[in-house]
Design a protein around this motif. Structure first.
Motif, mmCIF file in Angstrom:
data_model
loop_
_atom_site.group_PDB
_atom_site.id
_atom_site.type_symbol
_atom_site.label_atom_id
_atom_site.label_comp_id
_atom_site.label_asym_id
_atom_site.label_seq_id
_atom_site.Cartn_x
_atom_site.Cartn_y
_atom_site.Cartn_z
ATOM 1 N N ALA A 28 14.634 35.138 58.766
ATOM 2 C CA ALA A 28 15.538 34.310 59.560
ATOM 3 C C ALA A 28 15.889 33.020 58.834
ATOM 4 O O ALA A 28 17.035 32.602 58.819
ATOM 5 C CB ALA A 28 14.895 33.997 60.908
ATOM 6 N N GLY A 49 23.048 33.349 64.568
ATOM 7 C CA GLY A 49 22.148 34.239 63.847
ATOM 8 C C GLY A 49 21.833 33.793 62.434
ATOM 9 O O GLY A 49 21.104 34.476 61.715
ATOM 10 N N GLY A 51 20.091 31.240 61.515
ATOM 11 C CA GLY A 51 18.768 30.656 61.356
ATOM 12 C C GLY A 51 18.669 29.196 61.759
ATOM 13 O O GLY A 51 17.670 28.540 61.470
ATOM 14 N N LYS A 52 19.659 28.696 62.500
ATOM 15 C CA LYS A 52 19.642 27.287 62.892
ATOM 16 C C LYS A 52 18.485 27.005 63.860
ATOM 17 O O LYS A 52 17.704 26.076 63.647
ATOM 18 C CB LYS A 52 20.972 26.901 63.559
ATOM 19 C CG LYS A 52 22.205 27.215 62.720
ATOM 20 C CD LYS A 52 23.481 26.786 63.412
ATOM 21 C CE LYS A 52 23.797 27.508 64.718
ATOM 22 N NZ LYS A 52 24.174 28.930 64.570
ATOM 23 N N SER A 53 18.392 27.832 64.905
ATOM 24 C CA SER A 53 17.340 27.590 65.896
ATOM 25 C C SER A 53 15.964 27.766 65.282
ATOM 26 O O SER A 53 15.051 26.984 65.559
ATOM 27 C CB SER A 53 17.490 28.554 67.072
ATOM 28 O OG SER A 53 18.698 28.321 67.727
ATOM 29 N N VAL A 54 15.805 28.786 64.456
ATOM 30 C CA VAL A 54 14.491 29.023 63.858
ATOM 31 C C VAL A 54 14.106 27.846 62.961
ATOM 32 O O VAL A 54 12.946 27.419 62.945
ATOM 33 C CB VAL A 54 14.463 30.365 63.096
ATOM 34 C CG1 VAL A 54 13.154 30.532 62.347
ATOM 35 C CG2 VAL A 54 14.667 31.530 64.060
HETATM 36 N N1 LIG Z 1 11.079 36.039 67.735
HETATM 37 C C1 LIG Z 1 11.876 36.636 66.842
HETATM 38 N N2 LIG Z 1 11.578 37.866 66.374
HETATM 39 C C2 LIG Z 1 12.377 38.485 65.469
HETATM 40 N N3 LIG Z 1 13.509 37.968 64.993
HETATM 41 C C3 LIG Z 1 13.878 36.748 65.414
HETATM 42 C C4 LIG Z 1 13.086 36.022 66.366
HETATM 43 N N4 LIG Z 1 13.686 34.837 66.612
HETATM 44 C C5 LIG Z 1 14.812 34.828 65.850
HETATM 45 N N5 LIG Z 1 14.923 35.974 65.133
HETATM 46 C C6 LIG Z 1 16.003 36.330 64.204
HETATM 47 O O1 LIG Z 1 16.212 35.278 63.328
HETATM 48 C C7 LIG Z 1 17.585 35.156 63.036
HETATM 49 C C8 LIG Z 1 18.025 33.738 63.213
HETATM 50 O O2 LIG Z 1 17.986 33.399 64.574
HETATM 51 P P1 LIG Z 1 18.389 31.958 65.123
HETATM 52 O O3 LIG Z 1 17.699 30.918 64.343
HETATM 53 O O4 LIG Z 1 18.134 31.985 66.568
HETATM 54 O O5 LIG Z 1 19.939 31.904 64.850
HETATM 55 P P2 LIG Z 1 20.972 30.778 65.304
HETATM 56 O O6 LIG Z 1 21.527 30.254 64.046
HETATM 57 O O7 LIG Z 1 21.997 31.475 66.103
HETATM 58 O O8 LIG Z 1 20.224 29.747 66.085
HETATM 59 C C9 LIG Z 1 18.319 36.120 63.940
HETATM 60 O O9 LIG Z 1 18.703 37.229 63.194
HETATM 61 C C10 LIG Z 1 17.298 36.510 64.948
HETATM 62 O O10 LIG Z 1 17.473 37.851 65.319
#
Ligand SMILES: Nc1ncnc2c1ncn2[C@@H]1O[C@H](COP(=O)(O)OP(=O)(O)O)[C@@H](O)[C@H]1O
Ligand code: SF4
Ligand SMILES: [Mg+2]
Lengths: 342, 343
Positions: A28, A49, A51-54
């Motif tokens: 991610a 998707g 990876g901003k939130s992560v």
């Molecule tokens: N708990 C998790 N288990 C598996 N994959 C995850 C989990 N949380 C996030 N991801 C994956 O990590 C990637 C980045 O997610 P996220 O950071 O939420 O994106 P965004 O940029 O929309 O905030 C996505 O492909 C998502 O499916």
């Protein structure tokens, strides 16, 4: 603006956060670098998707584990590497030095406790005050975020408030302990446009009076333009362009940034000319080799498909991750030409 | 909150009316001769006397609404007829057995609810750990056995083989003590009465008799509550407000016990109504298996001997009990969830 003179508040270096799932390793966040100076607003933008939130949850130490894990990198905050801290040590920082607000104000507050209870909880956790004082400060915070009748609201439950009001409560809660950094993960995405503008304005005002740094996560370049000092553009778990907000809008150098710009309406353009970037974001389970943007990039070459470019400093304070960013000029000109002809 | 409870209380008479209509229509399905038993006060009335005369006397040929009025006013005065199987008036039969069932229910329901919720939360917090797997295996076993099979098993092992927990309510010697003049039956609940009389042999003895039935009821209903609590807790733990709490710096303990558990209990309370219903059925079966002289056993015995007045009396009694419990459930619902309280 010159931020180089100051010591950065947050420094993220080579951060990799992966999820070890049954389908495979979800990369991610796969090598993210940026810094945030005290009092600065860093905008983080990219399609859903990417990876901003992560990234933000990694800073908070809130990545769900298992399956998630920070496998590499550093997050330096005021001289400590947060990735090395225990949960107990992180708890002292969360809500106190770094706090966070989320996308869904409708579900971000606990439905069975009053607004006052939830704000007071944060205050009592990090400050040595009793219940009455915490409640008094909660009311004060509600007032600061522009909630009418705060003495009354403080005793109400979340379901008695609108979405915009709930986001204000979240902001009040997150600022109640005077954080150095506020992470806002798409704080206005779930709200309608007028409320959205009000919340952004509120955040700008509060930033002035509190002097905290903000990490503003959004997929909306309009929001970026409104609040950011510097911007990190993310694509597929990496930062692909990093510069100050004026340069980004005037002179984007990464093909992805440029693609994003073309997909927002501008005042001097007719709306039919709006185009989304063709193709879709690759799955983090199965990234293409080389540059991860190569399946959608108009400038992609064989080199792009084989070797991944590094984040390169192309001028002071401007970094780009692209082999052929210089050729983007040509595309920009072509486009300007066709626009003229039409 | 007070408004909410008042509103619940206001609909109570309508529910009670519904219940009496239902029970009464069951009575009306019986022939006049069978129905007679629900009216008479003493079986000697039936002996030698002219039954047709009795039917006229009790107005069993009158239009149904007149009969209903008379029957209800009888019920209101505590008159439920003569119980053939108990050999005493239904009201007395119920009154004499109620403390036994109440005692069993208190001792069973409290550990079931507390323990079930505790185990469910534990299971959810440790989900996919060894602990979670162990708890789930036991709950699957508990839930797949019918109550009577489990009861017989408990009886066989703990009484038949080990001789620890005998059936019935008291051993004979203890029964003699309880019946004697030196022992005052304040409540009819032997454990409590034993304590009040300062006679701890009685407390211990009645407890030994209670353990089998409690265990039987507990295993089955534990499994039920812990399953619901577990899945609801798991769902709650993935909610946004849990992430908010963590982002505030709240410790995991407080996240679970303050922020998650209360929300997770809402669906548990929702099934409390049907659960109590099932539990009542479980009580009938358990009391029968253990020869425990309570209301459940009375119901089973009345049914087996076609003691109509007994069956209907117990049915009515259980219905009232259920209404009361549902009221309690509704109130606890409102206590937990402000969205209900303030609607
Ligand atoms: N708990 C998790 N288990 C598996 N994959 C995850 C989990 N949380 C996030 N991801 C994956 O990590 C990637 C980045 O997610 P996220 O950071 O939420 O994106 P965004 O940029 O929309 O905030 C996505 O492909 C998502 O499916
Ligand atoms: S490296 Fe190649 S594929 Fe990647 S953005 Fe640059 S030009 Fe496009
Ligand atoms: Mg996101």
């Amino acid at each position: 603006m010159n931020f180089l003179s100051k010591e950065p508040l947050v420094q993220v270096k080579g951060l990799k956060t992966h999820f070890f799932t049954e389908e495979g390793v979800v990369k991610a966040v796969d090598g993210v670098d940026f810094e945030i100076n005290p009092g600065e607003t860093l905008g983080v933008v990219g399609e859903s998707g990417c990876g901003k939130s992560v990234t933000s949850l990694s800073i908070m130490g809130l990545v769900e584990s298992p399956p998630g894990k920070i496998v590499e990198g550093e997050i330096n905050f005021q001289g400590t590497d947060l990735t090395k801290l225990s949960q107990k040590e992180m708890r002292k920082i969360r809500g106190n030095d770094i706090s966070m607000i989320f996308q869904e104000p409708m579900t971000s507050l606990n439905p069975v406790y009053t607004i006052g209870n939830q704000i007071s909880e944060a205050i009592m956790l990090h400050k040595k005050v009793n219940k009455e004082e915490a409640k008094r400060q909660s009311i004060e915070m509600l007032e600061k975020v522009g909630i009418p009748l705060p003495e009354q609201r403080v005793n109400e439950y979340p379901h008695q408030l609108s979405g915009g009001m709930r986001q204000r409560v979240m902001i009040a809660m997150s600022l109640s302990c005077d954080p150095q950094l506020l992470i806002a993960d798409e704080p206005t995405t779930a709200l309608d446009v007028t409320i959205q503008a009000q919340i952004l304005e509120l955040m700008n005002d509060l930033k002035e009076s509190y002097g905290m740094a903000i990490m503003m996560i959004t997929h909306d370049l309009g929001v970026i333009a409104e609040v950011s000092d510097r911007v990190a553009v993310m694509y597929a778990g990496k930062v692909v362009e990093y510069t100050d907000v004026e340069t980004l809008f005037k002179d984007p150098e990464h093909p992805y940034t440029w693609g994003l710009m073309n997909s927002i309406p501008k005042l001097d353009q007719t709306v039919e000319r709006l185009e989304a970037i063709p193709g879709s974001v690759p799955s983090p389970l199965n990234f293409p080799s080389g540059c991860k943007y190569n399946n959608r990039c108009p400038l992609a070459t064989d080199k792009c498909r084989e070797i991944e470019p590094e984040l390169e400093t192309i001028s002071e304070g401007h970094q780009v991750r692209c082999w052929h960013y210089k050729e983007l000029e040509r595309l920009k000109n072509e486009r300007a030409e066709t626009a003229k002809i039409k | 909150m007070i408004n909410y409870i008042l509103r619940r209380l206001l609909i109570l008479p309508f529910i009670l009316f519904g219940v009496t209509i239902l029970i009464f229509s069951m009575i009306m399905m019986l022939g006049p001769y069978q129905r007679l038993s629900t009216y008479i006060e003493d079986p000697s009335q039936l002996k030698g006397g002219d039954v047709d005369q009795l039917i006229t006397k009790y107005g069993l040929d009158d239009p149904w609404y007149e009969q209903y009025g008379r029957w209800v006013s009888g019920v209101l005065q505590g008159d439920l007829g003569w119980s053939e199987s108990a050999g005493q008036p239904v009201t007395e039969a119920i009154a004499s057995r109620f403390p036994a069932t109440f005692e069993l229910a208190i001792f069973a329901v409290i550990p079931v609810v507390m323990g079930g919720i505790w185990l469910g939360v534990l299971s959810a917090v440790h989900h996919n750990d060894k602990l979670d797997h162990t708890i789930r295996i036991f709950s699957t076993i508990g839930w797949s056995f019918p109550t009577f099979v489990f009861g017989l098993l408990v009886l066989m092992v703990f009484y038949g083989i080990l001789g620890w927990f005998p059936p019935g309510r008291l051993d004979n010697w203890a029964l003699t003590v309880v019946m004697s003049d030196g022992f005052t039956e304040y409540t009819g609940m032997h454990v409590l009465d034993g304590i009040l009389n300062g006679n701890f042999d009685i407390v211990v003895n009645s407890f030994r008799h209670l353990i089998g039935p409690i265990f039987t009821l507990a295993i089955v209903w534990w499994s039920f509550i812990l399953r619901i609590t577990r899945s609801s807790m798991l769902e709650t733990l993935s909610k946004d407000y849990i992430r908010t709490a963590r982002a505030k710096g709240v410790s995991e303990n407080v996240v679970i016990n303050k922020h998650a558990r209360r929300n997770a209990l809402i669906p548990v309370v929702t099934v409390a109504g049907p659960m109590v219903l099932g539990l009542l059925g479980g009580v009938v079966i358990t009391e029968t298996v253990f020869g425990y002289r309570g209301l459940g056993q009375y119901a089973a015995q009345a049914a087996a001997q076609l003691d109509y007045s007994g069956i209907l009396g117990v049915a009515m009694y259980f219905s009232f009990l259920l209404i009361l419990i549902n009221l309690l459930v509704d109130v606890s619902y409102a206590v937990i969830d402000p969205r209900i309280r303030l609607e």
